[in-house]
Scaffold this motif. Sequence first.
Motif, PDB file in Angstrom:
ATOM      1  N   LYS A  91      71.337  12.107 -62.888  1.00  0.00           N
ATOM      2  CA  LYS A  91      72.742  11.511 -63.846  1.00  0.00           C
ATOM      3  C   LYS A  91      73.012  13.049 -64.357  1.00  0.00           C
ATOM      4  O   LYS A  91      72.320  13.591 -65.054  1.00  0.00           O
ATOM      5  CB  LYS A  91      72.367  10.682 -64.933  1.00  0.00           C
ATOM      6  CG  LYS A  91      73.592  10.380 -65.704  1.00  0.00           C
ATOM      7  CD  LYS A  91      73.169   8.980 -66.582  1.00  0.00           C
ATOM      8  CE  LYS A  91      74.325   8.568 -67.250  1.00  0.00           C
ATOM      9  NZ  LYS A  91      73.896   7.268 -68.183  1.00  0.00           N
ATOM     10  N   GLU A 117      78.666  11.070 -65.026  1.00  0.00           N
ATOM     11  CA  GLU A 117      79.096  10.365 -66.269  1.00  0.00           C
ATOM     12  C   GLU A 117      79.559  11.261 -67.587  1.00  0.00           C
ATOM     13  O   GLU A 117      78.470  11.558 -67.968  1.00  0.00           O
ATOM     14  CB  GLU A 117      78.175   9.144 -66.654  1.00  0.00           C
ATOM     15  CG  GLU A 117      78.642   8.230 -67.647  1.00  0.00           C
ATOM     16  CD  GLU A 117      77.964   7.107 -67.740  1.00  0.00           C
ATOM     17  OE1 GLU A 117      77.484   6.825 -68.914  1.00  0.00           O
ATOM     18  OE2 GLU A 117      77.369   6.381 -66.916  1.00  0.00           O
ATOM     19  N   ARG A 124      87.007  14.128 -69.363  1.00  0.00           N
ATOM     20  CA  ARG A 124      86.402  13.980 -68.249  1.00  0.00           C
ATOM     21  C   ARG A 124      86.893  14.879 -67.048  1.00  0.00           C
ATOM     22  O   ARG A 124      85.842  15.337 -66.255  1.00  0.00           O
ATOM     23  CB  ARG A 124      86.963  12.387 -67.686  1.00  0.00           C
ATOM     24  CG  ARG A 124      85.826  11.952 -66.571  1.00  0.00           C
ATOM     25  CD  ARG A 124      86.342  10.827 -66.209  1.00  0.00           C
ATOM     26  NE  ARG A 124      86.605   9.526 -67.197  1.00  0.00           N
ATOM     27  CZ  ARG A 124      85.609   8.988 -67.720  1.00  0.00           C
ATOM     28  NH1 ARG A 124      84.322   9.036 -67.173  1.00  0.00           N
ATOM     29  NH2 ARG A 124      85.803   7.996 -68.762  1.00  0.00           N
ATOM     30  N   SER A 147      80.874   8.019 -62.173  1.00  0.00           N
ATOM     31  CA  SER A 147      80.794   6.913 -63.464  1.00  0.00           C
ATOM     32  C   SER A 147      81.969   6.942 -64.235  1.00  0.00           C
ATOM     33  O   SER A 147      81.892   7.614 -65.522  1.00  0.00           O
ATOM     34  CB  SER A 147      79.423   7.082 -63.876  1.00  0.00           C
ATOM     35  OG  SER A 147      78.969   5.848 -64.931  1.00  0.00           O
ATOM     36  N   ALA A 149      82.790   5.349 -67.278  1.00  0.00           N
ATOM     37  CA  ALA A 149      82.458   4.517 -68.549  1.00  0.00           C
ATOM     38  C   ALA A 149      83.377   4.569 -69.542  1.00  0.00           C
ATOM     39  O   ALA A 149      83.533   5.578 -70.166  1.00  0.00           O
ATOM     40  CB  ALA A 149      81.053   4.968 -68.696  1.00  0.00           C
ATOM     41  N   LYS A 152      84.683   0.541 -74.973  1.00  0.00           N
ATOM     42  CA  LYS A 152      85.386  -0.968 -75.220  1.00  0.00           C
ATOM     43  C   LYS A 152      86.914  -0.718 -75.854  1.00  0.00           C
ATOM     44  O   LYS A 152      88.032  -1.315 -75.827  1.00  0.00           O
ATOM     45  CB  LYS A 152      84.558  -1.930 -75.471  1.00  0.00           C
ATOM     46  CG  LYS A 152      84.072  -1.724 -76.985  1.00  0.00           C
ATOM     47  CD  LYS A 152      82.984  -2.923 -77.389  1.00  0.00           C
ATOM     48  CE  LYS A 152      82.605  -2.779 -78.610  1.00  0.00           C
ATOM     49  NZ  LYS A 152      81.801  -4.053 -78.973  1.00  0.00           N
ATOM     50  N   SER A 165      91.677   5.161 -64.960  1.00  0.00           N
ATOM     51  CA  SER A 165      91.007   5.306 -63.881  1.00  0.00           C
ATOM     52  C   SER A 165      91.512   6.366 -62.818  1.00  0.00           C
ATOM     53  O   SER A 165      91.162   7.155 -62.175  1.00  0.00           O
ATOM     54  CB  SER A 165      90.610   4.066 -63.004  1.00  0.00           C
ATOM     55  OG  SER A 165      89.980   3.215 -63.826  1.00  0.00           O
ATOM     56  N   SER A 184      82.934   1.146 -65.306  1.00  0.00           N
ATOM     57  CA  SER A 184      82.201   0.089 -66.221  1.00  0.00           C
ATOM     58  C   SER A 184      83.041   0.153 -67.409  1.00  0.00           C
ATOM     59  O   SER A 184      83.346   1.191 -67.944  1.00  0.00           O
ATOM     60  CB  SER A 184      80.864   0.371 -66.173  1.00  0.00           C
ATOM     61  OG  SER A 184      80.682   1.926 -66.949  1.00  0.00           O
ATOM     62  N   ILE A 185      82.990  -1.079 -68.162  1.00  0.00           N
ATOM     63  CA  ILE A 185      83.515  -1.477 -69.248  1.00  0.00           C
ATOM     64  C   ILE A 185      83.005  -2.776 -69.832  1.00  0.00           C
ATOM     65  O   ILE A 185      82.533  -3.515 -69.198  1.00  0.00           O
ATOM     66  CB  ILE A 185      85.275  -1.406 -69.101  1.00  0.00           C
ATOM     67  CG1 ILE A 185      85.728  -1.277 -70.511  1.00  0.00           C
ATOM     68  CG2 ILE A 185      85.743  -2.535 -68.570  1.00  0.00           C
ATOM     69  CD1 ILE A 185      87.398  -1.237 -70.628  1.00  0.00           C
ATOM     70  N   SER A 186      83.011  -2.879 -71.453  1.00  0.00           N
ATOM     71  CA  SER A 186      82.481  -3.901 -71.872  1.00  0.00           C
ATOM     72  C   SER A 186      83.602  -4.723 -72.562  1.00  0.00           C
ATOM     73  O   SER A 186      84.789  -4.170 -72.278  1.00  0.00           O
ATOM     74  CB  SER A 186      81.425  -3.569 -73.053  1.00  0.00           C
ATOM     75  OG  SER A 186      81.905  -2.717 -73.884  1.00  0.00           O
TER      76      SER A 186
END
Length: 214
Positions: A91, A117, A124, A147, A149, A152, A165, A184-186
């Motif tokens: 990672k 990530e 990013r 990744s 991420a 939220k 994205s 990924s996301i919450s």
Amino acid sequence: RQLGAKLVVGMPFKDVATVDSIYLPQVPATSDSASRRVLKRLQEVSVGVVAPIAELNLNPLPNAIALVTLEDLANQGLPPLPSMAVRYAVKLTGIEPAEMYTKLSAAGNKVVMALLEVPAHVSRVHASRRAFQLLHNNQVNLPVIHSLAFPKQKMTDKDQLILRSGSEGGALLVDGLGDGVMISISDNSNGEVFDLETLRVTSFNLLQGSRMRS
């Protein structure tokens, strides 16, 4: 089905829209036979399973890929492979000291992929480009998965998910930087949950838009 697999007499069948690998932040306990049966069936149709090495040490999983951080690899070397795991993944964050990437080149074919990530407080695109340049400088030729991420509180709806994205991951993929993407996301601030199907379709459309899938 949310992973994009077809079902034939109850068994998964992989096609072009099926995920290539899945990442498990937590590995099902050895006593959870139902979950492990599902993972085994996915592996039988060539869906890879990646999990943190600490999780695999607690709950060994056959044919899994153990994820270690570049920082740990650089400072301590590769730890012993967990029981029944087959290879390592590393990672990256893109903000590690440059000298750490020299340690990755020494790992050889024990590491089969990298998961990039970038922390939320860092650009990013810029950090990712730095990581790819350092990989190139050290002659590290690994498949790199972005990744994406997202925090939220910064994701309000599906349109924003698609735009973020595309602008952050797609900008790299169209330049040939990267081999795949994992979003990924919450829960967001409105209490909405982006389900697995939404994240998979968004990922697949991003790869199609970048001419990496047909």
